[in-house]
Design a protein around this motif. Structure first.
Motif, PDB file in Angstrom:
ATOM      1  N   ASP A  18       0.931  -1.000   0.036  1.00  0.00           N
ATOM      2  CA  ASP A  18       0.082   0.037   0.125  1.00  0.00           C
ATOM      3  C   ASP A  18       0.870   1.167   0.029  1.00  0.00           C
ATOM      4  OD1 ASP A  18      -2.718   1.450   0.618  1.00  0.00           O
ATOM      5  OD2 ASP A  18      -1.393   2.066   1.993  1.00  0.00           O
ATOM      6  N   ALA A  21       2.760   1.538  -3.200  1.00  0.00           N
ATOM      7  CA  ALA A  21       1.742   1.837  -4.440  1.00  0.00           C
ATOM      8  C   ALA A  21       1.480   3.522  -4.502  1.00  0.00           C
ATOM      9  CB  ALA A  21       0.522   1.331  -4.274  1.00  0.00           C
ATOM     10  N   ARG A  22       1.576   4.148  -3.216  1.00  0.00           N
ATOM     11  CA  ARG A  22       1.289   5.511  -2.877  1.00  0.00           C
ATOM     12  C   ARG A  22       2.614   6.430  -3.339  1.00  0.00           C
ATOM     13  NH1 ARG A  22      -3.600   5.810  -1.053  1.00  0.00           N
ATOM     14  NH2 ARG A  22      -4.563   3.995   0.053  1.00  0.00           N
ATOM     15  N   TRP A  83       1.178  -3.760  -8.101  1.00  0.00           N
ATOM     16  CA  TRP A  83      -0.048  -3.348  -7.645  1.00  0.00           C
ATOM     17  C   TRP A  83      -1.287  -3.632  -8.760  1.00  0.00           C
ATOM     18  CZ3 TRP A  83      -2.505   1.975  -7.842  1.00  0.00           C
ATOM     19  CH2 TRP A  83      -3.872   2.141  -7.325  1.00  0.00           C
ATOM     20  N   THR A 263      -6.555   1.224  -2.314  1.00  0.00           N
ATOM     21  CA  THR A 263      -5.547   0.298  -2.584  1.00  0.00           C
ATOM     22  C   THR A 263      -5.772  -1.235  -2.215  1.00  0.00           C
ATOM     23  OG1 THR A 263      -4.258   0.584  -0.828  1.00  0.00           O
ATOM     24  CG2 THR A 263      -3.584   1.914  -2.888  1.00  0.00           C
TER      25      THR A 263
END
Length: 263
Positions: A18, A21-22, A83, A263
């Motif tokens: 998570d 991905a951010r 992701w 996500t």
């Protein structure tokens, strides 16, 4: 579900993924922001680098600590690819819901490869040249004109989809609940950004169709050639400036997405 599949899904949904991905979404915003800045420079006659992913990567490389930033971006885009691959495999039950994340995987892998090429070889090839080379190879195939024409129409359709996606604010489905003020800002950024992306994709698709009709791969082009074409319209460089502003606003959307994206 096998034990390996269970572990893969667990890894895809982990807090570490998570966060990565951010970070990747922030890197995506940086990339679009740089392309927008380069496009603005072209619109007003001061652009030296190409207004595409390669030009943006070259711009980052020229900065102090540019290599460090590029490595962070490479990790970020690799995380985005993983992701979206997990979304394509585990996050959708219908085939059509797997197509979009699978397409994003291809884009993020391409950007990650371009970043690694710059880091390891200290050069980044032109997106326009790569597009023309690929178009030439496809045209040389049996029924090559049909294949290239179909791809061009597909890119035009993608542009129309992005415009509709922005106008209908369908991107809100991908975002978590947020305060009303933040939601209003994201609505405006998303609308402007997806309209700009849709216009660019639509015109790029038209160029690919022209390449198929004329059997001339040089008619095709990447983001840079497409953006420069906006400046050749009757509206002149101001239309390119408006599209460039849309890309800058989409960069802002990406930064907001890094905070609010599901996500």
């Amino acid at each position: 579900m096998t034990e390996a599949e269970a572990k893969a899904r667990q890894a895809a949904n982990s807090p570490a993924m998570d966060k990565l991905a951010r970070v990747g979404l922030v890197c995506r915003g940086v990339l679009y922001g740089l392309i927008g800045v380069l496009a603005v420079q072209i619109a007003f006659g001061s652009g030296g680098r190409q207004a595409d992913k390669s030009g943006a990567i070259s711009t980052v490389a020229s900065l102090p600590f540019g290599a460090v930033i590029l490595w962070i971006m490479a990790v970020g885009f690799a995380a985005l690819a993983l992701w979206q691959a997990s979304e394509a495999v585990f996050g959708a039950h219908r085939l059509k819901d797997r197509v979009e994340p699978a397409g994003r995987v291809a884009v993020y892998v391409f950007v990650c490869a371009a970043l690694l090429t710059m880091l390891l070889k200290h050069k980044a090839g032109s997106d326009d040249q790569r597009t023309q080379d690929l178009t030439g190879k496809l045209l040389a195939l049996p029924a090559g004109q049909v294949i290239v024409g179909a791809i061009g129409l597909g890119v035009v359709a993608l542009g129309v989809y992005w415009i509709r996606f922005g106008v209908k604010k369908e991107f809100r489905k991908e975002l978590r609940p947020m305060p009303s003020r933040a939601g209003s800002v994201m609505d405006r950024l998303g609308l402007a950004g997806y309209l700009a992306r849709g216009l660019i994709a639509g015109l790029a698709g038209v160029f690919v169709v022209q390449a198929a009709i004329t059997f001339d791969p040089d008619k095709a082009g990447g983001i840079d050639a497409t953006l420069r074409a906006f400046a050749d319209t009757p509206a002149g460089p101001w239309l390119l400036a408006v599209v460039a502003l849309g890309l800058l606003l989409f960069a802002g959307y990406c930064f907001g997405e890094a905070r609010w994206r599901r996500t």
